[in-house]
Design an enzyme around this catalytic site. Structure first.
Site, short mmCIF file in Angstrom:
data_model
loop_
_atom_site.label_atom_id
_atom_site.label_comp_id
_atom_site.label_asym_id
_atom_site.label_seq_id
_atom_site.Cartn_x
_atom_site.Cartn_y
_atom_site.Cartn_z
N LYS A 1 -5.10 -3.12 13.76
CA LYS A 1 -4.50 -2.02 14.53
C LYS A 1 -5.06 -2.02 15.95
O LYS A 1 -6.26 -2.20 16.15
CB LYS A 1 -4.76 -0.69 13.83
CG LYS A 1 -4.08 -0.60 12.46
CD LYS A 1 -4.29 0.76 11.82
CE LYS A 1 -3.57 0.84 10.48
NZ LYS A 1 -4.37 0.31 9.37
N GLU B 1 0.84 -1.20 0.00
CA GLU B 1 0.00 0.00 0.00
C GLU B 1 0.87 1.25 0.00
O GLU B 1 2.08 1.17 0.21
CB GLU B 1 -0.91 -0.01 1.23
CG GLU B 1 -0.14 -0.18 2.53
CD GLU B 1 -0.80 0.49 3.72
OE1 GLU B 1 -1.02 1.71 3.65
OE2 GLU B 1 -1.09 -0.21 4.70
#
Length: 307
Positions: A164, A30
């Site tokens: 996360k 990414e």
């Protein structure tokens, strides 16, 4: 996407194009981690280092981005520099993708939009830091990352250090289970929590090797069970952070975000910045270490899948 539209919208770097033509393994990366996730010059140094790790393991890196409306699969050194320094880059998820392309703008690809790019380009393995998921308090806000739906709908294996730690990891795992996304622990029985190796949430399946993960992915798709997989790869032991310190920093950041009315795609960068400040920069070092580790594992999986 048909060949005509591929040419109309997508640019493959020479390195990626050659690897794909020769049937060699390719690993997608990414670019929001470069444009929004880290300060300069660490973002550029990390991006280059991660690409080198993938090459060293025998695969070809394909960092994704949208530059002047062109979908990029593999970036040149100048393009990496541009993504690391330009202030004119939009954080791009599925809803932003057509707008950015149509208006010839610049987009940093998130997990969601990198998975879309993988589907367009025909890449099966993608390496990131951590996936998005169900946010804490989502029962009130409905804040659920688009990453999870893209995972459910596209045949891509995503290597990450778990979800996360600013998220609700338990609800994220429930959501993935509902949409049939296997979560495989890479040499771990527990879902890692990004900055730490443990989250308290047990996974259904542990894999002992990259070859095993590649075989499960291949089997899934051979059986017509479409959609993606998550390989949860814990941060290296020497790089993990103190769990109490991280959790305290996250709790305080969440309160501040609510007070300031921060929501949507601004939430994650805000919370990670607050954690960075609370840990005196240590969280950034941990982030870099886990991304590099994921790149090594992802490249090995891509090589095994290619055999």
């Amino acid at each position: 996407m048909n060949k005509e539209n591929l040419k109309k919208y997508v640019d493959f770097s020479d390195e990626v194009k050659k690897a794909m033509e020769e049937g060699r393994p390719v690993v997608a990366l990414e670019s929001t981690i470069i444009s929004h996730g880290m300060p300069y010059p660490m973002n550029l140094e990390t991006a280059k280092a991660v690409e080198e790790i993938i090459r060293k393991e025998g695969a070809t890196p394909a960092t994704t981005a949208i530059i002047n409306g062109r979908i990029k699969v593999g970036l040149s050194e100048e393009e990496l520099e541009f993504m690391a320094t330009s202030k004119d880059i939009i954080k791009c998820s599925r809803r932003d993708y057509p707008y950015i392309v149509a208006n010839k703008l610049n987009g940093g690809t998130t997990v969601a939009s990198t998975i879309i790019t993988c589907a367009i380009a025909g890449i099966k393995v993608f390496v990131t830091g951590g996936i998005g998921g169900v946010h804490r308090g989502a029962e009130k806000t409905f804040d659920i990352s688009r990453d999870l739906q893209e995972l459910a709908n596209n045949e891509v294996l995503v290597v990450c250090a778990g979800a996360k730690s600013i998220l609700d990891i338990g609800l994220t795992l429930e959501y993935l289970e509902t949409f049939g996304v296997p979560v495989l622990g890479m040499r771990t029985e527990e879902m890692p929590a990004f900055f730490t190796r443990k989250s308290g949430f047990k996974l259904d399946y542990e894999v002992k090797s990259e070859e095993e993960a590649a075989n499960i992915a291949r089997t899934k798709w051979d059986l017509g069970l479409n959609g993606g997989l998550v390989v949860a790869n814990p941060i290296p032991e020497e790089s993990q952070m103190d769990e109490d310190k991280i959790n305290t920093a996250i709790r305080e950041a969440l309160v501040e975000a609510e007070e300031k009315g921060i929501h949507g795609k601004e939430t994650t960068p805000f919370l990670l910045q607050k954690v960075l400040e609370a840990t005196e920069g240590k969280s950034l070092e941990a982030n870099i270490a886990l991304v590099k580790h994921n790149a090594e594992v992802g490249a090995k999986i891509a090589v095994a899948m290619n055999k």
